[in-house]
Motif scaffolding. Structure first.
Motif, PDB file in Angstrom:
ATOM      1  N   LEU A 223       0.859  -1.305   0.020  1.00 25.58           N
ATOM      2  CA  LEU A 223       0.017  -0.057   0.048  1.00 25.58           C
ATOM      3  C   LEU A 223       0.842   1.112   0.075  1.00 25.58           C
ATOM      4  N   ILE A 224       1.925   1.351   0.724  1.00 24.95           N
ATOM      5  CA  ILE A 224       2.791   2.230   0.658  1.00 24.95           C
ATOM      6  C   ILE A 224       3.446   2.400  -0.616  1.00 24.95           C
ATOM      7  N   LEU A 225       3.911   1.684  -1.373  1.00 23.72           N
ATOM      8  CA  LEU A 225       4.409   1.514  -2.875  1.00 23.72           C
ATOM      9  C   LEU A 225       3.083   2.097  -3.732  1.00 23.72           C
ATOM     10  N   TYR A 226       2.055   1.444  -3.536  1.00 24.70           N
ATOM     11  CA  TYR A 226       0.850   2.160  -4.438  1.00 24.70           C
ATOM     12  C   TYR A 226       0.682   3.483  -4.141  1.00 24.70           C
ATOM     13  N   LYS A 242     -10.152   2.736  -3.219  1.00 23.04           N
ATOM     14  CA  LYS A 242     -11.410   2.680  -2.432  1.00 23.04           C
ATOM     15  C   LYS A 242     -11.372   1.676  -1.476  1.00 23.04           C
ATOM     16  N   PRO A 243     -11.260   1.733  -0.058  1.00 25.60           N
ATOM     17  CA  PRO A 243     -11.139   1.080   1.050  1.00 25.60           C
ATOM     18  C   PRO A 243     -12.129  -0.503   0.823  1.00 25.60           C
ATOM     19  N   ASP A 244     -13.243   0.010   0.484  1.00 28.09           N
ATOM     20  CA  ASP A 244     -14.531  -0.913   0.623  1.00 28.09           C
ATOM     21  C   ASP A 244     -14.138  -2.103  -0.535  1.00 28.09           C
ATOM     22  N   ASN A 248     -11.331  -7.531   3.288  1.00 31.24           N
ATOM     23  CA  ASN A 248     -10.470  -8.423   3.969  1.00 31.24           C
ATOM     24  C   ASN A 248      -9.044  -7.928   4.278  1.00 31.24           C
ATOM     25  N   LEU A 249      -8.894  -6.671   3.933  1.00 33.09           N
ATOM     26  CA  LEU A 249      -7.816  -5.750   4.075  1.00 33.09           C
ATOM     27  C   LEU A 249      -8.202  -4.615   5.059  1.00 33.09           C
ATOM     28  N   ALA A 250      -9.344  -4.803   5.672  1.00 30.07           N
ATOM     29  CA  ALA A 250     -10.029  -3.495   6.305  1.00 30.07           C
ATOM     30  C   ALA A 250      -9.076  -2.806   7.247  1.00 30.07           C
ATOM     31  N   SER A 251      -8.417  -3.647   8.205  1.00 25.78           N
ATOM     32  CA  SER A 251      -7.587  -2.903   9.030  1.00 25.78           C
ATOM     33  C   SER A 251      -6.260  -1.944   8.178  1.00 25.78           C
ATOM     34  N   GLN A 252      -5.652  -2.598   7.401  1.00 23.66           N
ATOM     35  CA  GLN A 252      -4.955  -2.030   6.559  1.00 23.66           C
ATOM     36  C   GLN A 252      -5.009  -0.760   5.768  1.00 23.66           C
ATOM     37  N   MET A 253      -6.228  -0.842   4.972  1.00 24.21           N
ATOM     38  CA  MET A 253      -7.015   0.052   4.157  1.00 24.21           C
ATOM     39  C   MET A 253      -7.568   1.293   5.168  1.00 24.21           C
ATOM     40  N   LYS A 254      -8.009   0.932   6.419  1.00 20.45           N
ATOM     41  CA  LYS A 254      -8.245   2.013   7.247  1.00 20.45           C
ATOM     42  C   LYS A 254      -7.218   3.033   7.620  1.00 20.45           C
ATOM     43  N   ARG A 255      -5.955   2.315   7.929  1.00 25.40           N
ATOM     44  CA  ARG A 255      -4.799   3.381   7.941  1.00 25.40           C
ATOM     45  C   ARG A 255      -4.230   3.912   6.725  1.00 25.40           C
ATOM     46  N   PHE A 256      -4.486   3.144   5.658  1.00 26.72           N
ATOM     47  CA  PHE A 256      -4.160   3.855   4.279  1.00 26.72           C
ATOM     48  C   PHE A 256      -4.911   5.242   4.039  1.00 26.72           C
ATOM     49  N   SER A 257      -6.382   5.081   4.203  1.00 29.18           N
ATOM     50  CA  SER A 257      -7.138   6.033   3.874  1.00 29.18           C
ATOM     51  C   SER A 257      -6.953   7.400   4.874  1.00 29.18           C
ATOM     52  N   ASP A 258      -6.554   6.828   6.165  1.00 28.06           N
ATOM     53  CA  ASP A 258      -6.301   7.729   7.142  1.00 28.06           C
ATOM     54  C   ASP A 258      -4.861   8.545   7.177  1.00 28.06           C
ATOM     55  N   GLY A 259      -4.186   8.038   5.779  1.00 28.17           N
ATOM     56  CA  GLY A 259      -2.921   8.367   6.090  1.00 28.17           C
ATOM     57  C   GLY A 259      -1.804   7.992   6.997  1.00 28.17           C
ATOM     58  N   MET A 260      -2.208   6.904   7.872  1.00 25.87           N
ATOM     59  CA  MET A 260      -1.313   6.358   8.965  1.00 25.87           C
ATOM     60  C   MET A 260      -0.472   5.430   8.675  1.00 25.87           C
TER      61      MET A 260
END
Length: 311
Positions: A223-226, A242-244, A248-260
């Motif tokens: 995700l960082i590379l993306y 789009k996180p949704d 199955n990657l909900a936790s990683q996508m949430k941090r991705f969306s939040d810039g965390m």
């Protein structure tokens, strides 16, 4: 497209084997539950038959786990290759160097088109899709195993706590139905079979945890590379992931969306996950390392059949 079908087909095949194995567990789990509730041992021949059947199915289960680990290792190697290709994007390919001998401007134009190409994003998006499928299969299997293990472990504890009473029942009221030694031997043999059954559930759940930890760390890396590639090639109006789309990657996508998502601490987590993976699946870890070694030596290999950049 062919590579995508091969990957999806392999995921489906592994899922089917896991389903068959869970069905093979059911009779032994039911026997153990009945012993815990009623305090009576199952028929010896029936118990041995189901134990043998589960042992036969277990070899298929281990093969499926290995195949799944192989997909996880290929996923990690593919991410490593994409990272290396992005890092070396400003170096001319062999074809571009050949064009440069004829026309430097044509070489530079071709390089610019490659830098602006959205193909890398498409390739990374496919890896994210695969990560989502892998995570979904492994997490679902892990949760089912843990649920079965909790139930069977509780039943086994109840059985062991009441085995003295069970031995007395086997001996009969006057102690003549079966000797104490025979009753004890039969009871302990049942305990051993059921303990082996529960241990197998623990082992399989642990394997799933190893795979999930590696997938989690590798997916954060992906995700960082993306995001880096997206920022490099995006055009006005382009939308990010789009996180949704990756449930199955909900936790990683949430941090991705939040810039965390950051590289801080990721190397340590990835190293720990890789170490556990290498201990549990040494051959698959070695294959992943070999691909990365070839990449470091300047040889680009196509992960999952995806067409790599020329070098």
């Amino acid at each position: 497209m062919a590579a995508k079908q091969v990957f999806d087909g392999e995921i489906e095949r592994i899922a089917e084997i896991f389903t068959v194995w869970r069905e093979a567990q059911q009779p032994l789990a039911a026997m153990l539950d009945k012993v815990a509730r009623e305090g009576r041992l199952p028929d010896d021949a029936e118990l041995e038959g189901e134990a043998d059947r589960l042992r036969r199915e277990a070899s298929e289960r281990r093969a499926a786990e290995t195949a799944l680990a192989r997909l996880v290792a290929k996923q990690a190697a593919a991410i490593s290759i994409r990272k290396a290709q992005f890092d070396s994007r400003e170096l001319p390919t062999r074809l571009e160097r050949a064009i440069g001998f004829v026309s430097r401007s044509a070489m530079l134009q071709r390089q610019r088109r490659r830098w602006e190409s959205r193909t890398p994003l498409t390739q990374l998006g496919e890896l994210l899709r695969r990560a989502d499928m892998l995570a979904g299969l492994v997490e679902s299997e892990r949760d089912l195993l843990l649920s079965r293990r909790r139930e069977s472990e509780n039943d086994l504890v109840t059985f062991v706590d009441h085995r003295t009473e069970i031995i007395e029942k086997l001996r009969g009221e006057d102690g003549e139905a079966m000797t104490a030694v025979e009753a004890t031997r039969r009871t302990e043999h049942c305990v051993e079979i059921f303990q082996t059954f529960v241990n197998g559930l623990n082992t399989s759940a642990a394997a799933c945890n190893v795979l999930l930890h590696k997938l989690g760390a590798d997916t954060e890396d992906l995700l960082i590379l993306y995001q880096i590639v997206f920022n490099a090639v995006r055009r006005h109006g382009d939308e990010n992931l789009k996180p949704d789309a990756f449930p199955n990657l909900a936790s990683q996508m949430k941090r991705f969306s939040d810039g965390m998502l950051t590289v801080h601490g990721l190397d340590r987590r990835r190293n720990l996950a890789d170490q556990a993976f290498a201990e549990r699946f040494p051959a698959e870890a070695a294959a992943e390392a070999a691909v990365e070694t070839r990449q470091a030596a300047g040889m680009r290999w196509p992960p999952f059949g995806l067409k790599p950049a020329r070098s």
